[in-house]
Design a protein around this motif. Sequence first.
Motif, PDB file in Angstrom:
ATOM      1  N   LEU A 162     -57.119  -0.114 -30.011  1.00  0.00           N
ATOM      2  CA  LEU A 162     -58.351   0.670 -29.901  1.00  0.00           C
ATOM      3  C   LEU A 162     -59.576  -0.237 -29.939  1.00  0.00           C
ATOM      4  N   SER A 163     -59.554  -1.233 -30.816  1.00  0.00           N
ATOM      5  CA  SER A 163     -60.675  -2.179 -30.889  1.00  0.00           C
ATOM      6  C   SER A 163     -60.827  -2.938 -29.576  1.00  0.00           C
ATOM      7  N   GLU A 164     -59.683  -3.366 -29.025  1.00  0.00           N
ATOM      8  CA  GLU A 164     -59.720  -4.083 -27.745  1.00  0.00           C
ATOM      9  C   GLU A 164     -60.227  -3.177 -26.623  1.00  0.00           C
ATOM     10  N   ALA A 165     -59.823  -1.917 -26.641  1.00  0.00           N
ATOM     11  CA  ALA A 165     -60.265  -0.967 -25.617  1.00  0.00           C
ATOM     12  C   ALA A 165     -61.772  -0.730 -25.728  1.00  0.00           C
ATOM     13  N   ILE A 166     -62.257  -0.616 -26.973  1.00  0.00           N
ATOM     14  CA  ILE A 166     -63.690  -0.408 -27.186  1.00  0.00           C
ATOM     15  C   ILE A 166     -64.479  -1.620 -26.686  1.00  0.00           C
ATOM     16  N   ALA A 167     -63.979  -2.814 -27.010  1.00  0.00           N
ATOM     17  CA  ALA A 167     -64.644  -4.041 -26.562  1.00  0.00           C
ATOM     18  C   ALA A 167     -64.638  -4.135 -25.035  1.00  0.00           C
TER      19      ALA A 167
END
Length: 277
Positions: A162-167
């Motif tokens: 999720l963090s990677e997707a947000i970034a």
Amino acid sequence: YMCYCKTAGGDLDAGVTAAEEKLESMKAALKSAKEKKKQTEADLKEHQTSRAEAKAAMEEATEIRNKEARAFAKFHEDSSTNVAALTKAIPAIETGMKGSFLQTSAAAVLRRFTMEKAELQDETRQELLAFLSGKTSEEYAPQSGQIVGILKQMLEEMDKALSEAIAAEEEAKKSYAALMEAKTKEVDALTAQIEEEQTRVGNLGVEIAGMENDIEDTEQSMDEDQKFIAELAVNCEKKKKEWAEICKVRQQELVALAETIKILNDDDALELFKKTL
């Protein structure tokens, strides 16, 4: 009239020569204007094509960005729901509240995720589904720690994804904004060029039409002058012959008159004149 032949012919010849020089200059200017118009029209067409391509690129980029945004929104929603379910499941299982947790909507969400989307080995998936379905025997209770470990790993991986997707989404937004800014500037610059070139083409068209009219008028005037010169030459030659004939007759008359006077002044003629008196 003979004086007119001498002066008018020279003046008209000079006028024709000047007209020929003017025509040469005007035709050169007309050729240059047509070449400029042709080049400007080619530039205009190229810039119109470039602007259309830039607008098409913006539309395509917007379509892709919207598609990416929808995909991210769906992923974010699903991931947030699954993370929330795992966040509830782990402490419930750790504190021995398995039974009550399995009756919640979070457990249903977790079961669906495990069955459909979780990246697990088949054996692990089956164990986790059995646990979440409440189908394990009492002997399975000591394995709760293993289940918690699986869930914690899943939570860690989901948080990371999720963090990677947000970034990635933020980076995609920045890239899209930068692209749109650059393309907007390009379209604006091309639009300014196109408007300038359209004006230039119109002005050159008016200028060319004026030049062509001037050339036509000058050629017509020169043709009339040349025709008049030719007619004047014929008429002047005719008058020249007539004048020569007049001069010849006058000369003959003068010669006859002189001979008459000479005869009258002769002594014999004088003596004869006296006798007649």
